[in-house]
Design a protein around this motif. Structure first.
Motif, PDB file in Angstrom:
ATOM      1  N   LEU A 102      -3.930   0.758  -1.104  1.00 45.18           N
ATOM      2  CA  LEU A 102      -2.167   1.410  -0.835  1.00 45.18           C
ATOM      3  C   LEU A 102      -1.835   0.626  -0.238  1.00 45.18           C
ATOM      4  N   HIS A 103      -2.562  -0.663   0.693  1.00 42.22           N
ATOM      5  CA  HIS A 103      -1.845  -1.056   1.592  1.00 42.22           C
ATOM      6  C   HIS A 103      -0.891  -1.531   1.230  1.00 42.22           C
ATOM      7  N   VAL A 104      -1.642  -2.798  -0.546  1.00 44.78           N
ATOM      8  CA  VAL A 104      -0.495  -3.802  -0.979  1.00 44.78           C
ATOM      9  C   VAL A 104       0.104  -3.030  -1.466  1.00 44.78           C
ATOM     10  N   MET A 105      -0.102  -2.013  -2.171  1.00 41.20           N
ATOM     11  CA  MET A 105       0.828  -0.933  -2.563  1.00 41.20           C
ATOM     12  C   MET A 105       2.588  -0.797  -2.167  1.00 41.20           C
ATOM     13  N   MET A 106       2.254  -0.539  -0.527  1.00 42.18           N
ATOM     14  CA  MET A 106       3.152  -0.078   0.551  1.00 42.18           C
ATOM     15  C   MET A 106       3.927  -1.406   0.680  1.00 42.18           C
ATOM     16  N   ARG A 107       3.616  -2.369  -0.399  1.00 39.72           N
ATOM     17  CA  ARG A 107       4.254  -3.474   0.431  1.00 39.72           C
ATOM     18  C   ARG A 107       5.710  -3.077   0.793  1.00 39.72           C
ATOM     19  N   PRO A 108       6.309  -3.399  -0.340  1.00 38.91           N
ATOM     20  CA  PRO A 108       7.595  -2.547  -0.922  1.00 38.91           C
ATOM     21  C   PRO A 108       8.420  -1.736  -0.066  1.00 38.91           C
ATOM     22  N   VAL A 109       7.932  -0.333  -0.069  1.00 35.41           N
ATOM     23  CA  VAL A 109       8.141   0.287   1.500  1.00 35.41           C
ATOM     24  C   VAL A 109       8.107  -0.064   2.695  1.00 35.41           C
ATOM     25  N   THR A 110       6.952  -0.946   2.862  1.00 35.53           N
ATOM     26  CA  THR A 110       7.038  -1.656   4.750  1.00 35.53           C
ATOM     27  C   THR A 110       7.947  -2.465   4.616  1.00 35.53           C
ATOM     28  N   MET A 111       7.999  -3.477   3.565  1.00 38.84           N
ATOM     29  CA  MET A 111       9.577  -4.157   3.991  1.00 38.84           C
ATOM     30  C   MET A 111      10.550  -3.354   4.286  1.00 38.84           C
ATOM     31  N   VAL A 112      11.440  -2.335   3.172  1.00 32.15           N
ATOM     32  CA  VAL A 112      12.168  -1.674   3.396  1.00 32.15           C
ATOM     33  C   VAL A 112      12.629  -0.631   5.496  1.00 32.15           C
ATOM     34  N   ALA A 113      10.835  -0.579   5.414  1.00 28.23           N
ATOM     35  CA  ALA A 113      11.041   0.357   6.486  1.00 28.23           C
ATOM     36  C   ALA A 113      11.747  -0.605   7.702  1.00 28.23           C
ATOM     37  N   GLU A 114      10.797  -2.066   7.908  1.00 29.76           N
ATOM     38  CA  GLU A 114      11.402  -2.366   9.285  1.00 29.76           C
ATOM     39  C   GLU A 114      12.471  -2.974   8.927  1.00 29.76           C
ATOM     40  N   TYR A 115      13.447  -3.117   7.968  1.00 30.41           N
ATOM     41  CA  TYR A 115      14.336  -3.589   7.386  1.00 30.41           C
ATOM     42  C   TYR A 115      15.378  -2.102   8.545  1.00 30.41           C
ATOM     43  N   LEU A 116      14.782  -0.759   7.643  1.00 29.97           N
ATOM     44  CA  LEU A 116      15.639   0.451   8.753  1.00 29.97           C
ATOM     45  C   LEU A 116      15.275   0.175  10.146  1.00 29.97           C
TER      46      LEU A 116
ATOM     47  N   LYS B 180     -15.327  -7.712  -8.659  1.00 27.11           N
ATOM     48  CA  LYS B 180     -14.727  -7.207  -9.699  1.00 27.11           C
ATOM     49  C   LYS B 180     -13.051  -7.009  -8.803  1.00 27.11           C
ATOM     50  N   SER B 181     -13.743  -5.762  -8.164  1.00 25.33           N
ATOM     51  CA  SER B 181     -12.907  -5.261  -7.085  1.00 25.33           C
ATOM     52  C   SER B 181     -12.264  -5.728  -6.024  1.00 25.33           C
ATOM     53  N   GLN B 182     -12.727  -6.504  -5.525  1.00 25.49           N
ATOM     54  CA  GLN B 182     -12.290  -7.785  -4.577  1.00 25.49           C
ATOM     55  C   GLN B 182     -11.234  -8.312  -4.780  1.00 25.49           C
ATOM     56  N   LEU B 183     -11.613  -8.807  -6.501  1.00 26.03           N
ATOM     57  CA  LEU B 183     -10.528  -9.847  -7.135  1.00 26.03           C
ATOM     58  C   LEU B 183      -9.520  -9.174  -7.282  1.00 26.03           C
ATOM     59  N   LEU B 184      -9.501  -7.706  -8.091  1.00 24.26           N
ATOM     60  CA  LEU B 184      -8.182  -7.200  -8.089  1.00 24.26           C
ATOM     61  C   LEU B 184      -7.302  -6.749  -6.807  1.00 24.26           C
ATOM     62  N   ILE B 185      -7.949  -6.585  -5.910  1.00 22.91           N
ATOM     63  CA  ILE B 185      -7.332  -6.915  -4.337  1.00 22.91           C
ATOM     64  C   ILE B 185      -6.689  -8.344  -4.508  1.00 22.91           C
ATOM     65  N   TYR B 186      -7.405  -8.887  -4.816  1.00 24.71           N
ATOM     66  CA  TYR B 186      -6.704 -10.435  -4.708  1.00 24.71           C
ATOM     67  C   TYR B 186      -5.470 -10.270  -5.683  1.00 24.71           C
ATOM     68  N   VAL B 187      -5.983 -10.104  -7.281  1.00 23.09           N
ATOM     69  CA  VAL B 187      -4.910 -10.040  -7.449  1.00 23.09           C
ATOM     70  C   VAL B 187      -3.293  -9.336  -6.723  1.00 23.09           C
ATOM     71  N   LEU B 188      -3.679  -7.752  -6.408  1.00 23.41           N
ATOM     72  CA  LEU B 188      -2.465  -7.347  -6.440  1.00 23.41           C
ATOM     73  C   LEU B 188      -1.753  -7.961  -4.707  1.00 23.41           C
ATOM     74  N   GLU B 189      -2.378  -8.376  -4.487  1.00 24.04           N
ATOM     75  CA  GLU B 189      -1.690  -9.461  -3.564  1.00 24.04           C
ATOM     76  C   GLU B 189      -0.941 -10.242  -3.958  1.00 24.04           C
ATOM     77  N   GLN B 190      -1.402 -11.328  -4.551  1.00 25.26           N
ATOM     78  CA  GLN B 190      -0.395 -12.302  -5.468  1.00 25.26           C
ATOM     79  C   GLN B 190       0.596 -11.872  -6.014  1.00 25.26           C
ATOM     80  N   LYS B 191       0.589 -10.552  -7.142  1.00 18.89           N
ATOM     81  CA  LYS B 191       1.814 -10.474  -7.583  1.00 18.89           C
ATOM     82  C   LYS B 191       2.667  -9.043  -6.850  1.00 18.89           C
ATOM     83  N   SER B 192       2.197  -8.921  -5.996  1.00 21.45           N
ATOM     84  CA  SER B 192       2.959  -8.081  -5.115  1.00 21.45           C
ATOM     85  C   SER B 192       4.107  -9.215  -4.086  1.00 21.45           C
ATOM     86  N   GLU B 193       3.809 -10.506  -3.404  1.00 22.71           N
ATOM     87  CA  GLU B 193       4.098 -11.815  -3.434  1.00 22.71           C
ATOM     88  C   GLU B 193       5.580 -12.089  -3.669  1.00 22.71           C
ATOM     89  N   GLU B 194       4.427 -12.360  -5.115  1.00 20.62           N
ATOM     90  CA  GLU B 194       5.323 -12.633  -6.169  1.00 20.62           C
ATOM     91  C   GLU B 194       7.093 -11.943  -6.607  1.00 20.62           C
TER      92      GLU B 194
END
Length: 220
Positions: free
Chosen positions: A139-153, A65-79
């Motif tokens: 945390l790594h998945v949830m940091m995706r929006p921050v990381t994207m903005v940081a890379e642009y900056l 179940k915990s691995q499934l959670l990560i898959y879910v978060l990765e997919q929704k982060s991409e969307e």
């Protein structure tokens, strides 16, 4: 700038059409159940009952179940955030326009009811023994929006167009400043004005402050 390819998207590419459809359904159902009921209150049996198929298929493709959670978060982060990375190259030298694009998208997400449910889900994971092993991945998945903005900056900094010491911290501060007026009161159940007019007013003010603060004059 980096190409952010979601791990689960790569995972789906190796599946047959039928298996891909089945796994996509599992991810959508698990996402909904985790948000509505909380991670600890959802079992693998609950997910199979809603998505169809069998427990053996669920465990075969997603592990536990915990691995499934990560898959879910990765997919929704991409969307939710994948388009940010794909669009960032179109905003070189246009910091204000980039922040307005990001901010508009982010605020549209924040005012949805699912954003409140997600914050409650995220807060609960830190207290669960079962999920401690995946918290760094979470945390790594949830940091995706921050990381994207940081890379642009960082790219803009390397090109000499902005002056900022820590681009990751700056990205964090920008997104957090958008959250504050609209998230915390609603997490507490306090009725809050999240109208488009107020969101745009807040966004324009925050973008102006950030652009001036990192040495970029307002675009015409």
């Amino acid at each position: 700038m980096k190409d952010h390819t979601c791990c689960i998207s790569s995972f789906f590419k190796h599946l047959s059409g039928k298996a891909e459809s089945r796994c996509a359904k599992i991810v959508d159902v698990a996402h909904r159940l985790f948000l509505d009921k909380g991670y600890e209150n959802v079992s693998m049996n609950d997910i199979v009952k809603e998505s169809g198929g069998s427990l053996s298929t669920l465990y075969k493709h997603f592990g536990n179940k915990s691995q499934l959670l990560i898959y879910v978060l990765e997919q929704k982060s991409e969307e939710l955030f994948g388009e940010w990375g794909r669009q960032s190259a179109n905003y070189e030298g246009r910091l204000e326009a980039f922040l307005m694009m990001i901010g508009t998208s982010y605020l549209d997400i924040l005012v949805e009811d699912d954003a409140i449910l997600f914050n409650r889900l995220a807060a609960s994971l830190g207290y669960l023994e079962e999920t401690k092993s995946i918290n760094e991945k979470f945390l790594h998945v949830m940091m995706r929006p921050v990381t994207m903005v940081a890379e642009y900056l960082e790219h803009e900094k390397e090109c000499g167009r902005i002056e900022v010491e820590d681009t990751m911290l700056c990205a964090h501060q920008f997104l957090s400043s958008l959250e504050e007026p609209f998230m915390f009161p609603r997490i507490l159940g306090v009725e809050t004005d999240v109208s488009e007019a107020l969101r745009m007013k807040a966004l324009k003010q925050i973008v102006t402050i950030f652009c001036r603060g990192i040495g970029v004059s307002k675009e015409s």
